[in-house]
Design a protein around this motif. Structure first.
Motif, PDB file in Angstrom:
ATOM      1  N   SER A 101       0.857  -1.184   0.000  1.00 36.54           N
ATOM      2  CA  SER A 101       0.000   0.000   0.000  1.00 36.54           C
ATOM      3  C   SER A 101       0.894   1.235   0.000  1.00 36.54           C
ATOM      4  CB  SER A 101      -0.905   0.005   1.242  1.00 36.54           C
ATOM      5  OG  SER A 101      -1.709   1.170   1.274  1.00 36.54           O
ATOM      6  N   VAL A 102       0.764   2.040  -1.040  1.00 34.96           N
ATOM      7  CA  VAL A 102       1.628   3.209  -1.232  1.00 34.96           C
ATOM      8  C   VAL A 102       0.781   4.475  -1.233  1.00 34.96           C
ATOM      9  CG1 VAL A 102       3.174   4.392  -2.847  1.00 34.96           C
ATOM     10  CG2 VAL A 102       3.332   1.902  -2.574  1.00 34.96           C
ATOM     11  N   GLU A 103       1.222   5.473  -0.476  1.00 39.62           N
ATOM     12  CA  GLU A 103       0.658   6.824  -0.589  1.00 39.62           C
ATOM     13  C   GLU A 103       1.825   7.747  -0.897  1.00 39.62           C
ATOM     14  OE1 GLU A 103      -2.178   8.000   2.287  1.00 39.62           O
ATOM     15  OE2 GLU A 103      -3.262   6.091   2.137  1.00 39.62           O
ATOM     16  N   ASP A 104       1.760   8.424  -2.041  1.00 39.15           N
ATOM     17  CA  ASP A 104       2.954   9.103  -2.534  1.00 39.15           C
ATOM     18  C   ASP A 104       2.569  10.293  -3.405  1.00 39.15           C
ATOM     19  OD1 ASP A 104       5.990   8.391  -2.481  1.00 39.15           O
ATOM     20  OD2 ASP A 104       5.630   9.055  -4.526  1.00 39.15           O
ATOM     21  N   GLN A 105       3.537  11.176  -3.571  1.00 37.41           N
ATOM     22  CA  GLN A 105       3.322  12.388  -4.359  1.00 37.41           C
ATOM     23  C   GLN A 105       3.403  12.106  -5.864  1.00 37.41           C
ATOM     24  OE1 GLN A 105       6.164  15.370  -3.258  1.00 37.41           O
ATOM     25  NE2 GLN A 105       5.194  17.020  -4.413  1.00 37.41           N
ATOM     26  N   TYR A 106       4.149  11.074  -6.250  1.00 33.45           N
ATOM     27  CA  TYR A 106       4.394  10.877  -7.681  1.00 33.45           C
ATOM     28  C   TYR A 106       4.114   9.450  -8.168  1.00 33.45           C
ATOM     29  CZ  TYR A 106       6.452  15.506  -7.465  1.00 33.45           C
ATOM     30  OH  TYR A 106       6.640  16.843  -7.267  1.00 33.45           O
ATOM     31  N   PHE A 107       4.964   8.467  -7.896  1.00 30.01           N
ATOM     32  CA  PHE A 107       4.898   7.110  -8.428  1.00 30.01           C
ATOM     33  C   PHE A 107       5.065   7.145  -9.945  1.00 30.01           C
ATOM     34  CE2 PHE A 107       3.608   2.747  -9.107  1.00 30.01           C
ATOM     35  CZ  PHE A 107       4.033   2.121  -7.944  1.00 30.01           C
ATOM     36  N   TRP A 108       6.315   7.341 -10.347  1.00 26.12           N
ATOM     37  CA  TRP A 108       6.665   7.555 -11.747  1.00 26.12           C
ATOM     38  C   TRP A 108       7.684   6.539 -12.231  1.00 26.12           C
ATOM     39  CZ3 TRP A 108       8.488  13.352 -11.692  1.00 26.12           C
ATOM     40  CH2 TRP A 108       7.385  14.197 -11.704  1.00 26.12           C
ATOM     41  N   GLY A 109       7.656   6.241 -13.511  1.00 22.69           N
ATOM     42  CA  GLY A 109       8.797   5.732 -14.238  1.00 22.69           C
ATOM     43  C   GLY A 109       9.008   4.233 -14.224  1.00 22.69           C
ATOM     44  N   ASN A 114       3.319  21.354 -19.084  1.00 27.66           N
ATOM     45  CA  ASN A 114       4.227  20.794 -18.080  1.00 27.66           C
ATOM     46  C   ASN A 114       3.662  19.530 -17.434  1.00 27.66           C
ATOM     47  OD1 ASN A 114       6.350  22.670 -18.245  1.00 27.66           O
ATOM     48  ND2 ASN A 114       5.195  24.143 -17.021  1.00 27.66           N
ATOM     49  N   ARG A 115       2.343  19.359 -17.520  1.00 28.39           N
ATOM     50  CA  ARG A 115       1.737  18.161 -16.939  1.00 28.39           C
ATOM     51  C   ARG A 115       2.036  16.897 -17.744  1.00 28.39           C
ATOM     52  NH1 ARG A 115      -4.373  19.686 -14.842  1.00 28.39           N
ATOM     53  NH2 ARG A 115      -3.656  20.942 -13.073  1.00 28.39           N
ATOM     54  N   VAL A 116       2.251  17.061 -19.015  1.00 22.65           N
ATOM     55  CA  VAL A 116       2.354  15.899 -19.892  1.00 22.65           C
ATOM     56  C   VAL A 116       3.495  14.977 -19.480  1.00 22.65           C
ATOM     57  CG1 VAL A 116       2.633  15.114 -22.267  1.00 22.65           C
ATOM     58  CG2 VAL A 116       1.245  17.149 -21.771  1.00 22.65           C
ATOM     59  N   PRO A 117       4.698  15.487 -19.167  1.00 24.11           N
ATOM     60  CA  PRO A 117       5.744  14.566 -18.706  1.00 24.11           C
ATOM     61  C   PRO A 117       5.351  13.802 -17.446  1.00 24.11           C
ATOM     62  CG  PRO A 117       6.708  16.678 -19.332  1.00 24.11           C
ATOM     63  CD  PRO A 117       5.228  16.863 -19.349  1.00 24.11           C
ATOM     64  N   GLN A 118       4.583  14.438 -16.549  1.00 24.96           N
ATOM     65  CA  GLN A 118       4.135  13.727 -15.360  1.00 24.96           C
ATOM     66  C   GLN A 118       3.157  12.609 -15.734  1.00 24.96           C
ATOM     67  OE1 GLN A 118       3.058  15.816 -11.867  1.00 24.96           O
ATOM     68  NE2 GLN A 118       4.675  17.355 -12.040  1.00 24.96           N
ATOM     69  N   TYR A 119       2.281  12.876 -16.701  1.00 23.51           N
ATOM     70  CA  TYR A 119       1.380  11.824 -17.159  1.00 23.51           C
ATOM     71  C   TYR A 119       2.164  10.663 -17.771  1.00 23.51           C
ATOM     72  CZ  TYR A 119      -2.699  14.881 -16.540  1.00 23.51           C
ATOM     73  OH  TYR A 119      -3.683  15.680 -16.013  1.00 23.51           O
ATOM     74  N   LEU A 120       3.226  10.989 -18.501  1.00 22.10           N
ATOM     75  CA  LEU A 120       4.054   9.941 -19.081  1.00 22.10           C
ATOM     76  C   LEU A 120       4.729   9.126 -17.975  1.00 22.10           C
ATOM     77  CD1 LEU A 120       5.399   8.501 -21.445  1.00 22.10           C
ATOM     78  CD2 LEU A 120       7.162  10.302 -21.440  1.00 22.10           C
ATOM     79  N   TRP A 155       8.259  13.622 -27.257  1.00 23.60           N
ATOM     80  CA  TRP A 155       8.761  14.917 -26.768  1.00 23.60           C
ATOM     81  C   TRP A 155       8.711  15.000 -25.248  1.00 23.60           C
ATOM     82  CZ3 TRP A 155       6.200  18.122 -23.595  1.00 23.60           C
ATOM     83  CH2 TRP A 155       4.805  18.158 -23.599  1.00 23.60           C
ATOM     84  N   ALA A 156       7.729  14.329 -24.611  1.00 21.99           N
ATOM     85  CA  ALA A 156       7.621  14.412 -23.155  1.00 21.99           C
ATOM     86  C   ALA A 156       8.722  13.640 -22.456  1.00 21.99           C
ATOM     87  CB  ALA A 156       6.255  13.881 -22.712  1.00 21.99           C
ATOM     88  N   LYS A 157       9.326  12.673 -23.141  1.00 15.53           N
ATOM     89  CA  LYS A 157      10.391  11.881 -22.539  1.00 15.53           C
ATOM     90  C   LYS A 157      11.572  12.754 -22.126  1.00 15.53           C
ATOM     91  CE  LYS A 157      13.462   7.990 -23.635  1.00 15.53           C
ATOM     92  NZ  LYS A 157      14.719   8.691 -23.291  1.00 15.53           N
ATOM     93  N   VAL A 158      11.866  13.782 -22.916  1.00 21.70           N
ATOM     94  CA  VAL A 158      13.051  14.606 -22.637  1.00 21.70           C
ATOM     95  C   VAL A 158      12.890  15.391 -21.329  1.00 21.70           C
ATOM     96  CG1 VAL A 158      14.524  16.466 -23.482  1.00 21.70           C
ATOM     97  CG2 VAL A 158      13.665  14.722 -25.074  1.00 21.70           C
ATOM     98  N   PRO A 159      11.832  16.206 -21.146  1.00 22.44           N
ATOM     99  CA  PRO A 159      11.707  16.900 -19.855  1.00 22.44           C
ATOM    100  C   PRO A 159      11.495  15.950 -18.679  1.00 22.44           C
ATOM    101  CG  PRO A 159       9.764  17.289 -21.226  1.00 22.44           C
ATOM    102  CD  PRO A 159      10.787  16.640 -22.092  1.00 22.44           C
ATOM    103  N   LEU A 160      10.834  14.801 -18.916  1.00 23.22           N
ATOM    104  CA  LEU A 160      10.645  13.857 -17.819  1.00 23.22           C
ATOM    105  C   LEU A 160      11.988  13.328 -17.329  1.00 23.22           C
ATOM    106  CD1 LEU A 160       8.923  12.082 -15.958  1.00 23.22           C
ATOM    107  CD2 LEU A 160       8.786  10.411 -17.821  1.00 23.22           C
ATOM    108  N   ASP A 161      12.827  12.868 -18.250  1.00 29.65           N
ATOM    109  CA  ASP A 161      14.086  12.233 -17.863  1.00 29.65           C
ATOM    110  C   ASP A 161      15.159  13.222 -17.456  1.00 29.65           C
ATOM    111  OD1 ASP A 161      12.941   9.800 -18.378  1.00 29.65           O
ATOM    112  OD2 ASP A 161      13.807   9.567 -20.367  1.00 29.65           O
ATOM    113  N   VAL A 162      15.095  14.453 -17.966  1.00 25.95           N
ATOM    114  CA  VAL A 162      16.151  15.425 -17.680  1.00 25.95           C
ATOM    115  C   VAL A 162      15.790  16.344 -16.517  1.00 25.95           C
ATOM    116  CG1 VAL A 162      17.475  17.363 -18.617  1.00 25.95           C
ATOM    117  CG2 VAL A 162      16.988  15.374 -20.059  1.00 25.95           C
ATOM    118  N   LEU A 163      14.541  16.799 -16.458  1.00 23.08           N
ATOM    119  CA  LEU A 163      14.138  17.786 -15.449  1.00 23.08           C
ATOM    120  C   LEU A 163      13.342  17.176 -14.302  1.00 23.08           C
ATOM    121  CD1 LEU A 163      13.076  20.710 -17.819  1.00 23.08           C
ATOM    122  CD2 LEU A 163      15.252  20.412 -16.634  1.00 23.08           C
ATOM    123  N   HIS A 164      12.282  16.456 -14.619  1.00 20.76           N
ATOM    124  CA  HIS A 164      11.395  15.950 -13.577  1.00 20.76           C
ATOM    125  C   HIS A 164      11.984  14.760 -12.830  1.00 20.76           C
ATOM    126  CE1 HIS A 164       7.883  18.389 -14.811  1.00 20.76           C
ATOM    127  NE2 HIS A 164       8.335  18.217 -16.037  1.00 20.76           N
TER     128      HIS A 164
END
Length: 525
Positions: free
Chosen positions: A303-311, A344-350, A501-510
């Motif tokens: 059971s996880v409660e978290d701000q992100y859960f990405w990748g 800016n939301r799109v990389p988070q959705y990815l 295109w969303a892969k770049v800001p996700l992997d580099v910035l987010h």
């Protein structure tokens, strides 16, 4: 339970440079005899912290770290409970107050350099010693959020607070989720007073010594607080303290306080170019390693409660466990709406898609993701960082389920290995999300949450509650609102071009990678 089955040994921590485990015998990298209490929401945590600091006396020691700090944030509803006042008064009555506050990126990038600087400056004027710490990897941060209080004359009262809550605006919310009266805007969906869900733990016992050691290693780092000549010139002009005074000798660990076994897990990045932390050469990634070891033992529920859960990296530890254990269920509670808007939301959705969609395909009907809302229908910003595994292993800290937290920023989490603690934490959080807290207050946690004692029952209760609430929204909110706060997480379908295109800001910035070059991008931590 044998702690060696669930917790990292000193060797498995992978950081021979730290002194964190020196007081533990042999390969043991945890302490026993602790008493841990979860403090859910800032309206619970802040008054407890206020009382603990107000009770300090001359000769006591208060140490704190912050990612974001607001000097005027009140710890209670009363004037005079502002962070700067509480810590300032403590120092003025002879308490030794020290702080490490992340210097922050510029306000122009959406961060809070001015607020953090003002907190440091105001406390410095009151006599406390607070340093603006920018000893981070490029684009990184000091994300640890903890407070340690040591009492010179009564170590049985020593206490540490570890978790996801900064001493900052938005945090002093409660289970009703009307938001902190001292608000800081997020996106428009969250309204003028963003509802905020967060967790801190209160620790008594020998583990307090370990949390203090985490602070001391950072404080005693001889590396300059910033290598930027511009920042160093500004510090000189503003008369900022950049040379920390020595800390008093560390007192022995506090006496035994309870039944809980506690392990501290951390992240420190590989700083590169000969700038490594003297206490973490090449970085430390025990947060990621600790999750991997515990998740590998999961058979019934995570059971996880978290701000992100990405990748992809977040998904990998769960994949084998889901394949190996057909009864294993994964429940994830994250924000319904990301905290940024527009493209800016799109990389988070990815990032969400990479983790959640992948796991849902591996474990169909056994992986679910939800957000929460208050009774007005306003999304609640989930800032908690909690993970409970098989009602045995429970973590609460500053780290999120993403590569940034596992490799790139400084993080601290406290793991409690105890069946009763882990089960009751899971059930208490579930009671809030299912709107059962009033019943719990009257009849008790285990009676009210009897249908959720079995993890499969909680999984089904979440699904039923979220389905009813979502159907009410889809119907145009006709009729009475059904009980519960859970709604299914929307996962927008992304086109191939959007993913590219969303892969770049996700992997580099987010979600950047802070590991040494030879293992960067791999499954190894």
């Amino acid at each position: 339970m044998d702690p060696r089955d669930w917790l990292l040994t000193e060797t498995e921590r992978g950081n021979p440079a730290t002194r964190l485990d020196e007081v533990h015998p042999g390969e043991q990298a945890w302490s026993t005899g602790n008493l841990v209490r979860p403090l859910i929401h800032g309206a619970t945590y802040f008054p407890v912290l206020y009382d603990a600091i107000e009770a300090t006396r001359p000769g006591d020691l208060v140490l704190f770290t912050d990612w974001q700090g607001d000097a005027d944030e009140r710890l209670t509803e009363e004037p005079g409970s502002e962070v700067v006042e509480v810590l300032g008064r403590a120092d003025e009555r002879g308490v030794d107050v020290r702080g490490l506050v992340w210097r922050s990126h510029t306000d122009l990038t959406g961060f809070f350099a001015a607020e953090n600087r003002h907190l440091g400056e105001q406390l410095q004027h009151r006599g406390a010693e607070v340093l603006l710490d920018m000893r981070v990897r490029t684009g990184g941060s000091h994300h640890q959020k903890f407070v340690v209080i040591r009492h010179r004359d009564d170590p049985s009262r020593d206490v540490a607070f570890v978790g996801g809550m900064d001493l900052a605006h938005n945090r002093r919310d409660d289970a009703d989720h009307a938001g902190d009266p001292q608000a800081q805007p997020l996106t428009q969906e969250y309204g003028a007073h963003p509802p905020w869900h967060d967790v801190q733990v209160e620790i008594h016992g020998p583990a307090v010594y370990d949390v203090e050691t985490v602070f001391r290693e950072r404080w005693e780092d001889p590396t300059p607080l910033s290598r930027s000549p511009v920042r160093r010139a500004v510090d000189l002009w503003r008369h900022h303290d950049t040379s920390p005074d020595g800390l008093p000798e560390q007192a022995p660990p506090p006496p035994t306080a309870g039944p809980h076994t506690v392990q501290l897990l951390r992240t420190y990045p590989d700083l590169r170019h000969g700038r490594d932390y003297p206490f973490a050469r090449g970085g430390e990634r025990s947060v990621a390693r600790g999750y991997a070891k515990a998740i590998a033992r999961a058979e019934r529920i995570v059971s996880v409660e978290d701000q992100y859960f990405w990748g992809h990296g977040v998904a990998e530890p769960f994949e084998e466990a889901l394949r190996a254990h057909p009864d294993l269920r994964l429940v994830v509670v994250i924000p319904l709406v990301p905290d940024i808007s527009g493209l800016n939301r799109v990389p988070q959705y990815l990032g969400r898609e990479r983790a959640l969609v992948r796991l849902m395909r591996i474990g169909p009907g056994r992986v679910a993701a939800y957000g929460i809302e208050n009774h007005a229908g306003t999304p609640v910003y989930v800032h908690a960082k909690v993970c409970v595994i098989d009602d045995a292993w429970a973590s609460t800290g500053s780290d999120n389920f993403n590569r940034r937290s596992w490799t790139h920023d400084s993080e601290l989490t406290a793991v409690v290995l105890d069946h009763d603690y882990a089960r009751d934490l899971r059930l208490t959080l579930a009671a809030e999300h299912l709107d059962r807290l009033p019943d719990v207050a009257e009849r008790g946690l285990h009676e009210v949450m009897a249908d959720c004692l079995d993890p499969a029952g909680m999984y089904d209760a979440y699904a039923a509650s979220a389905t009813r609430l979502q159907a009410w929204h889809d119907s145009g909110r006709v009729g009475d609102r059904p009980p519960g706060c859970l709604r299914p997480i929307p996962l927008p379908r992304l086109s191939r071009l959007t993913r590219m295109w969303a892969k770049v800001p996700l992997d580099v910035l987010h979600d950047p990678d802070g590991r040494p070059g030879p293992i960067r991008g791999a499954s190894e931590y």
